[in-house]
Design a protein around this motif. Structure first.
Motif, PDB file in Angstrom:
ATOM      1  N   PRO A  31      56.291  22.893  47.032  1.00 35.83           N
ATOM      2  CA  PRO A  31      55.126  23.017  47.121  1.00 35.83           C
ATOM      3  C   PRO A  31      55.300  24.711  45.728  1.00 35.83           C
ATOM      4  N   ILE A  32      54.221  24.353  44.436  1.00 39.64           N
ATOM      5  CA  ILE A  32      54.609  25.924  43.801  1.00 39.64           C
ATOM      6  C   ILE A  32      52.617  25.925  43.740  1.00 39.64           C
ATOM      7  N   HIS A  33      52.694  27.610  43.823  1.00 38.45           N
ATOM      8  CA  HIS A  33      52.268  28.382  43.703  1.00 38.45           C
ATOM      9  C   HIS A  33      51.817  29.518  42.968  1.00 38.45           C
ATOM     10  N   VAL A  34      50.461  29.177  42.044  1.00 39.41           N
ATOM     11  CA  VAL A  34      50.112  30.184  40.955  1.00 39.41           C
ATOM     12  C   VAL A  34      49.032  31.239  41.530  1.00 39.41           C
ATOM     13  N   THR A  35      49.455  32.183  40.787  1.00 37.54           N
ATOM     14  CA  THR A  35      48.884  33.071  41.497  1.00 37.54           C
ATOM     15  C   THR A  35      48.669  33.524  39.656  1.00 37.54           C
ATOM     16  N   VAL A  36      47.254  34.136  39.351  1.00 41.26           N
ATOM     17  CA  VAL A  36      46.300  34.572  37.458  1.00 41.26           C
ATOM     18  C   VAL A  36      46.139  35.784  38.055  1.00 41.26           C
ATOM     19  N   ARG A  37      46.862  36.498  37.414  1.00 43.68           N
ATOM     20  CA  ARG A  37      46.492  37.592  37.019  1.00 43.68           C
ATOM     21  C   ARG A  37      45.237  38.266  36.149  1.00 43.68           C
ATOM     22  N   GLN A  48      33.928  56.618  19.417  1.00 45.03           N
ATOM     23  CA  GLN A  48      33.482  56.947  20.550  1.00 45.03           C
ATOM     24  C   GLN A  48      32.176  54.921  21.321  1.00 45.03           C
ATOM     25  N   THR A  49      33.482  54.102  20.689  1.00 39.94           N
ATOM     26  CA  THR A  49      33.470  53.064  20.897  1.00 39.94           C
ATOM     27  C   THR A  49      34.325  52.152  21.168  1.00 39.94           C
ATOM     28  N   LEU A  50      35.089  51.547  22.347  1.00 41.80           N
ATOM     29  CA  LEU A  50      35.750  50.611  23.082  1.00 41.80           C
ATOM     30  C   LEU A  50      35.569  49.649  23.755  1.00 41.80           C
ATOM     31  N   ALA A  51      36.241  48.468  23.064  1.00 40.67           N
ATOM     32  CA  ALA A  51      35.619  46.406  23.425  1.00 40.67           C
ATOM     33  C   ALA A  51      37.128  46.415  23.752  1.00 40.67           C
ATOM     34  N   LEU A  52      36.824  45.949  24.845  1.00 43.24           N
ATOM     35  CA  LEU A  52      38.125  45.282  25.400  1.00 43.24           C
ATOM     36  C   LEU A  52      37.079  43.565  26.378  1.00 43.24           C
ATOM     37  N   ARG A  53      38.462  42.346  25.617  1.00 45.38           N
ATOM     38  CA  ARG A  53      38.354  41.368  25.865  1.00 45.38           C
ATOM     39  C   ARG A  53      39.185  41.044  26.995  1.00 45.38           C
ATOM     40  N   CYS A  54      38.781  40.759  28.130  1.00 46.75           N
ATOM     41  CA  CYS A  54      38.951  40.623  29.087  1.00 46.75           C
ATOM     42  C   CYS A  54      38.602  38.733  29.791  1.00 46.75           C
ATOM     43  N   THR A  55      39.609  38.819  31.115  1.00 45.51           N
ATOM     44  CA  THR A  55      39.683  37.344  31.280  1.00 45.51           C
ATOM     45  C   THR A  55      38.050  36.698  31.756  1.00 45.51           C
ATOM     46  N   GLN A  56      38.066  35.684  32.280  1.00 39.27           N
ATOM     47  CA  GLN A  56      36.408  35.969  33.070  1.00 39.27           C
ATOM     48  C   GLN A  56      35.723  36.746  34.125  1.00 39.27           C
ATOM     49  N   ASP A  57      34.891  37.186  33.980  1.00 37.86           N
ATOM     50  CA  ASP A  57      34.145  37.960  35.291  1.00 37.86           C
ATOM     51  C   ASP A  57      35.298  39.036  35.329  1.00 37.86           C
ATOM     52  N   TYR A  58      35.586  40.252  34.678  1.00 37.90           N
ATOM     53  CA  TYR A  58      37.148  40.472  35.048  1.00 37.90           C
ATOM     54  C   TYR A  58      36.064  42.248  34.226  1.00 37.90           C
ATOM     55  N   ARG A  59      35.642  42.995  35.281  1.00 36.14           N
ATOM     56  CA  ARG A  59      34.930  44.061  34.352  1.00 36.14           C
ATOM     57  C   ARG A  59      35.793  45.345  35.069  1.00 36.14           C
ATOM     58  N   PRO A  60      36.841  46.000  34.388  1.00 38.29           N
ATOM     59  CA  PRO A  60      37.650  47.329  35.212  1.00 38.29           C
ATOM     60  C   PRO A  60      36.702  48.602  34.859  1.00 38.29           C
ATOM     61  N   THR A  61      36.668  49.274  35.947  1.00 38.33           N
ATOM     62  CA  THR A  61      35.150  50.162  35.102  1.00 38.33           C
ATOM     63  C   THR A  61      36.248  51.375  34.899  1.00 38.33           C
ATOM     64  N   ASP A  85      29.084  38.049  28.006  1.00 40.26           N
ATOM     65  CA  ASP A  85      30.448  36.775  27.764  1.00 40.26           C
ATOM     66  C   ASP A  85      30.884  36.962  25.925  1.00 40.26           C
ATOM     67  N   ASP A  86      32.082  36.363  26.009  1.00 40.74           N
ATOM     68  CA  ASP A  86      32.474  37.058  24.831  1.00 40.74           C
ATOM     69  C   ASP A  86      32.616  35.149  23.995  1.00 40.74           C
ATOM     70  N   PRO A  87      32.220  35.052  22.864  1.00 34.49           N
ATOM     71  CA  PRO A  87      32.567  33.797  22.130  1.00 34.49           C
ATOM     72  C   PRO A  87      33.286  33.090  22.099  1.00 34.49           C
ATOM     73  N   MET A  88      34.347  33.915  22.379  1.00 34.91           N
ATOM     74  CA  MET A  88      35.458  33.605  22.464  1.00 34.91           C
ATOM     75  C   MET A  88      36.432  32.784  23.643  1.00 34.91           C
ATOM     76  N   ASN A  93      33.690  43.832  27.208  1.00 33.47           N
ATOM     77  CA  ASN A  93      32.984  45.087  28.105  1.00 33.47           C
ATOM     78  C   ASN A  93      33.062  45.763  26.810  1.00 33.47           C
ATOM     79  N   VAL A  94      32.191  46.373  26.848  1.00 35.86           N
ATOM     80  CA  VAL A  94      32.062  47.561  25.783  1.00 35.86           C
ATOM     81  C   VAL A  94      32.440  48.978  26.552  1.00 35.86           C
ATOM     82  N   TYR A  95      32.798  50.043  26.228  1.00 34.12           N
ATOM     83  CA  TYR A  95      32.827  51.574  26.536  1.00 34.12           C
ATOM     84  C   TYR A  95      32.313  52.533  25.934  1.00 34.12           C
ATOM     85  N   THR A  96      32.174  53.478  26.246  1.00 36.04           N
ATOM     86  CA  THR A  96      31.855  54.653  25.545  1.00 36.04           C
ATOM     87  C   THR A  96      32.116  55.586  25.985  1.00 36.04           C
ATOM     88  N   ARG A  97      32.923  56.165  24.930  1.00 34.85           N
ATOM     89  CA  ARG A  97      33.456  57.459  24.955  1.00 34.85           C
ATOM     90  C   ARG A  97      32.679  59.000  26.282  1.00 34.85           C
TER      91      ARG A  97
END
Length: 111
Positions: A31-37, A48-61, A85-88, A93-97
């Motif tokens: 048995p092989i178990h795969v965990t995706v983080r 003033q702006t920070l944009a992060l491309r994250c795993t699908q549906d991941y929105r860290p506050t 949704d990122d085109p890539m 996720n876009v953050y402001t200072r």
């Protein structure tokens, strides 16, 4: 008396059958178990702006809690402003200072 050619062929066929039977009996299931983080990477940033491309549906506050970005983010407190949704692929996720006047006032002041 049997012919050597036919005896060798019969012996080969018997050995091949035994080998295939042993190979079939020796199958193992592992048995092989795969965990995706979920992870993020910096897409763009400025004062003033920070944009992060994250795993699908991941929105860290709070992007400062992301270990993979430790020491690579601009200093300051950031507030999640927008997600899309990122085109890539993934989620953008876009953050402001957060300015000092918008802060929640929990900073300690030493005199």
């Amino acid at each position: 008396m049997p012919r050597p050619h036919r005896t060798a062929l019969t012996l080969f066929t018997a050995l091949l059958g035994a080998a295939l039977s042993a190979a079939h009996a020796a199958q193992i299931t592992i048995p092989i178990h795969v965990t995706v983080r979920a992870v993020c990477e910096v897409s763009r940033s400025d004062a003033q702006t920070l944009a992060l491309r994250c795993t699908q549906d991941y929105r860290p506050t709070d992007p400062r809690t992301l270990l993979e970005l430790y020491g690579r983010l601009p200093a300051g407190e950031w507030r999640l402003n927008a997600t899309s949704d990122d085109p890539m692929g993934g989620t953008l996720n876009v953050y402001t200072r957060v300015s000092a006047t918008e802060s929640d006032g929990t900073a300690l002041v030493y005199y």
